[in-house]
Design a protein around this motif. Structure first.
Motif, PDB file in Angstrom:
ATOM      1  N   GLU A   1       7.644 -13.394  29.145  1.00 17.02           N
ATOM      2  CA  GLU A   1       8.967 -13.180  28.548  1.00 17.02           C
ATOM      3  C   GLU A   1       9.714 -14.500  28.382  1.00 17.02           C
ATOM      4  O   GLU A   1      10.362 -14.724  27.355  1.00 17.02           O
ATOM      5  CB  GLU A   1       9.781 -12.200  29.391  1.00 17.02           C
ATOM      6  N   GLU A   2       9.630 -15.374  29.374  1.00 13.78           N
ATOM      7  CA  GLU A   2      10.291 -16.675  29.277  1.00 13.78           C
ATOM      8  C   GLU A   2       9.661 -17.527  28.174  1.00 13.78           C
ATOM      9  O   GLU A   2      10.370 -18.174  27.399  1.00 13.78           O
ATOM     10  CB  GLU A   2      10.235 -17.407  30.613  1.00 13.78           C
ATOM     11  N   ILE A   3       8.334 -17.529  28.091  1.00 17.44           N
ATOM     12  CA  ILE A   3       7.650 -18.281  27.029  1.00 17.44           C
ATOM     13  C   ILE A   3       8.028 -17.706  25.672  1.00 17.44           C
ATOM     14  O   ILE A   3       8.286 -18.455  24.721  1.00 17.44           O
ATOM     15  CB  ILE A   3       6.119 -18.247  27.243  1.00 17.44           C
ATOM     16  N   ASP A   4       8.094 -16.386  25.578  1.00 11.77           N
ATOM     17  CA  ASP A   4       8.474 -15.749  24.328  1.00 11.77           C
ATOM     18  C   ASP A   4       9.886 -16.146  23.907  1.00 11.77           C
ATOM     19  O   ASP A   4      10.140 -16.392  22.723  1.00 11.77           O
ATOM     20  CB  ASP A   4       8.357 -14.227  24.458  1.00 11.77           C
ATOM     21  N   CYS A   5      10.815 -16.223  24.857  1.00 13.22           N
ATOM     22  CA  CYS A   5      12.195 -16.652  24.539  1.00 13.22           C
ATOM     23  C   CYS A   5      12.200 -18.077  23.995  1.00 13.22           C
ATOM     24  O   CYS A   5      12.895 -18.371  23.015  1.00 13.22           O
ATOM     25  CB  CYS A   5      13.078 -16.558  25.780  1.00 13.22           C
ATOM     26  N   ILE A   6      11.449 -18.956  24.626  1.00  6.60           N
ATOM     27  CA  ILE A   6      11.380 -20.353  24.180  1.00  6.60           C
ATOM     28  C   ILE A   6      10.775 -20.429  22.783  1.00  6.60           C
ATOM     29  O   ILE A   6      11.303 -21.110  21.896  1.00  6.60           O
ATOM     30  CB  ILE A   6      10.576 -21.204  25.182  1.00  6.60           C
ATOM     31  N   LEU A   7       9.672 -19.712  22.554  1.00  2.00           N
ATOM     32  CA  LEU A   7       9.021 -19.724  21.241  1.00  2.00           C
ATOM     33  C   LEU A   7       9.921 -19.120  20.166  1.00  2.00           C
ATOM     34  O   LEU A   7       9.955 -19.602  19.025  1.00  2.00           O
ATOM     35  CB  LEU A   7       7.687 -18.984  21.296  1.00  2.00           C
ATOM     36  N   THR A   8      10.672 -18.079  20.510  1.00  2.00           N
ATOM     37  CA  THR A   8      11.606 -17.470  19.564  1.00  2.00           C
ATOM     38  C   THR A   8      12.697 -18.464  19.181  1.00  2.00           C
ATOM     39  O   THR A   8      13.080 -18.565  18.013  1.00  2.00           O
ATOM     40  CB  THR A   8      12.219 -16.190  20.160  1.00  2.00           C
ATOM     41  N   GLU A   9      13.177 -19.213  20.162  1.00  2.00           N
ATOM     42  CA  GLU A   9      14.183 -20.249  19.896  1.00  2.00           C
ATOM     43  C   GLU A   9      13.619 -21.307  18.948  1.00  2.00           C
ATOM     44  O   GLU A   9      14.273 -21.714  17.984  1.00  2.00           O
ATOM     45  CB  GLU A   9      14.609 -20.892  21.218  1.00  2.00           C
ATOM     46  N   TRP A  10      12.393 -21.752  19.206  1.00  2.00           N
ATOM     47  CA  TRP A  10      11.764 -22.760  18.350  1.00  2.00           C
ATOM     48  C   TRP A  10      11.555 -22.223  16.937  1.00  2.00           C
ATOM     49  O   TRP A  10      11.742 -22.946  15.951  1.00  2.00           O
ATOM     50  CB  TRP A  10      10.437 -23.209  18.932  1.00  2.00           C
ATOM     51  N   LEU A  11      11.162 -20.957  16.823  1.00  2.00           N
ATOM     52  CA  LEU A  11      10.969 -20.353  15.514  1.00  2.00           C
ATOM     53  C   LEU A  11      12.292 -20.307  14.746  1.00  2.00           C
ATOM     54  O   LEU A  11      12.341 -20.616  13.558  1.00  2.00           O
ATOM     55  CB  LEU A  11      10.379 -18.944  15.656  1.00  2.00           C
ATOM     56  N   GLY A  12      13.368 -19.949  15.435  1.00  2.00           N
ATOM     57  CA  GLY A  12      14.696 -19.939  14.814  1.00  2.00           C
ATOM     58  C   GLY A  12      15.090 -21.326  14.317  1.00  2.00           C
ATOM     59  O   GLY A  12      15.642 -21.472  13.217  1.00  2.00           O
ATOM     60  N   GLU A  13      14.815 -22.355  15.131  1.00  2.00           N
ATOM     61  CA  GLU A  13      15.111 -23.733  14.726  1.00  2.00           C
ATOM     62  C   GLU A  13      14.325 -24.109  13.472  1.00  2.00           C
ATOM     63  O   GLU A  13      14.853 -24.753  12.566  1.00  2.00           O
ATOM     64  CB  GLU A  13      14.787 -24.705  15.856  1.00  2.00           C
ATOM     65  N   HIS A  14      13.057 -23.701  13.414  1.00  2.00           N
ATOM     66  CA  HIS A  14      12.232 -23.995  12.239  1.00  2.00           C
ATOM     67  C   HIS A  14      12.778 -23.304  10.998  1.00  2.00           C
ATOM     68  O   HIS A  14      12.808 -23.898   9.914  1.00  2.00           O
ATOM     69  CB  HIS A  14      10.776 -23.575  12.480  1.00  2.00           C
ATOM     70  N   LYS A  15      13.190 -22.070  11.145  1.00  2.00           N
ATOM     71  CA  LYS A  15      13.726 -21.345   9.995  1.00  2.00           C
ATOM     72  C   LYS A  15      15.014 -21.997   9.498  1.00  2.00           C
ATOM     73  O   LYS A  15      15.237 -22.078   8.287  1.00  2.00           O
ATOM     74  CB  LYS A  15      13.940 -19.878  10.356  1.00  2.00           C
ATOM     75  N   LEU A  16      15.869 -22.465  10.415  1.00  2.00           N
ATOM     76  CA  LEU A  16      17.086 -23.168  10.003  1.00  2.00           C
ATOM     77  C   LEU A  16      16.752 -24.468   9.289  1.00  2.00           C
ATOM     78  O   LEU A  16      17.392 -24.824   8.290  1.00  2.00           O
ATOM     79  CB  LEU A  16      17.978 -23.465  11.215  1.00  2.00           C
TER      80      LEU A  16
ATOM     81  N   ARG B   1      14.113 -25.094   7.597  1.00  2.00           N
ATOM     82  CA  ARG B   1      13.561 -24.771   6.269  1.00  2.00           C
ATOM     83  C   ARG B   1      14.684 -24.508   5.280  1.00  2.00           C
ATOM     84  O   ARG B   1      14.587 -24.868   4.116  1.00  2.00           O
ATOM     85  CB  ARG B   1      12.658 -23.548   6.353  1.00  2.00           C
ATOM     86  N   LYS B   2      15.763 -23.852   5.741  1.00  2.00           N
ATOM     87  CA  LYS B   2      16.901 -23.577   4.859  1.00  2.00           C
ATOM     88  C   LYS B   2      17.591 -24.871   4.436  1.00  2.00           C
ATOM     89  O   LYS B   2      18.101 -24.977   3.340  1.00  2.00           O
ATOM     90  CB  LYS B   2      17.899 -22.648   5.544  1.00  2.00           C
ATOM     91  N   SER B   3      17.618 -25.855   5.330  1.00  2.00           N
ATOM     92  CA  SER B   3      18.267 -27.126   5.013  1.00  2.00           C
ATOM     93  C   SER B   3      17.316 -28.080   4.296  1.00  2.00           C
ATOM     94  O   SER B   3      17.634 -29.245   4.102  1.00  2.00           O
ATOM     95  CB  SER B   3      18.821 -27.768   6.283  1.00  2.00           C
ATOM     96  N   LYS B   4      16.131 -27.583   3.952  1.00  2.00           N
ATOM     97  CA  LYS B   4      15.121 -28.368   3.224  1.00  2.00           C
ATOM     98  C   LYS B   4      14.675 -29.612   3.982  1.00  2.00           C
ATOM     99  O   LYS B   4      14.288 -30.600   3.400  1.00  2.00           O
ATOM    100  CB  LYS B   4      15.642 -28.785   1.831  1.00  2.00           C
TER     101      LYS B   4
END
Length: 179
Positions: free
Chosen positions: A136-151, A153-156
């Motif tokens: 669960e802790e690893i999943d939270c960290i990976l979810t945070e990293w995925l969110g950062e990547h998506k942001l 991508r939006k900023s090109k």
């Protein structure tokens, strides 16, 4: 997502194909500059540590080489996969490596319940609970990293790492590719 531990089937076959493509010699060579950069930065970290901790009389400073090599290895992997880097004493980096170590140790242990189905309902030693909490802790960290990547991508913002490659692949995929 953990297809390697899942049942064999169409999803497993597709994910294996994607993984094989991501870990091809061509893609590994694409990230060579990250490995070289990380080694340079880690040696620079040692130099900075030496500058901060050297005494007036002595030019010798103790460095835990086990910790330094572990941090170097973790940073090479993280920069290749998600574009992240942690310092030696970074709290999140230490937490992430501890969780990975916990899961690895738990997966590698012998558990009677894995071989005798009657004991499956027992959680002797709390192994299942410990693995679930670490996952669960690893999943939270990976979810945070995925969110950062998506942001990003939006900023090109151009970032070339494996997570970006996977997100690009997912954008190009059809609904039939990943049902």
């Amino acid at each position: 997502a953990m297809f390697g531990l899942g049942p064999y089937g169409p999803y497993w076959q597709k994910m294996r194909k994607v993984t094989r493509e991501l870990l091809s010699v061509h893609h590994i060579e694409m990230f060579e500059h990250l490995r070289i950069s990380e080694i340079k930065e880690s040696v620079g970290d040692i130099y900075t540590f030496w500058l901060k901790n050297r005494g007036f009389q002595s030019h010798m400073v103790e460095i835990d080489i086990y910790q330094w090599l572990g941090c170097l290895t973790q940073n090479i992997v993280l920069r290749t996969i998600v574009g992240k880097r942690y310092e030696w004493n970074d709290k999140k980096g230490i937490q992430f490596s501890e969780r990975i170590r916990t899961v690895t140790e738990q997966v590698g242990r012998f558990y009677l319940r894995d071989y005798v189905s009657f004991f499956r309902w027992l959680d002797w030693g709390g192994c299942e609970k410990a693995m679930r909490e670490a996952a669960e802790e690893i999943d939270c960290i990976l979810t945070e990293w995925l969110g950062e990547h998506k942001l990003r991508r939006k900023s090109k913002d151009d970032q070339h790492d494996m997570m970006e490659m996977i997100l690009t692949r997912m954008d190009e995929a059809t609904s039939q590719d990943f049902e």
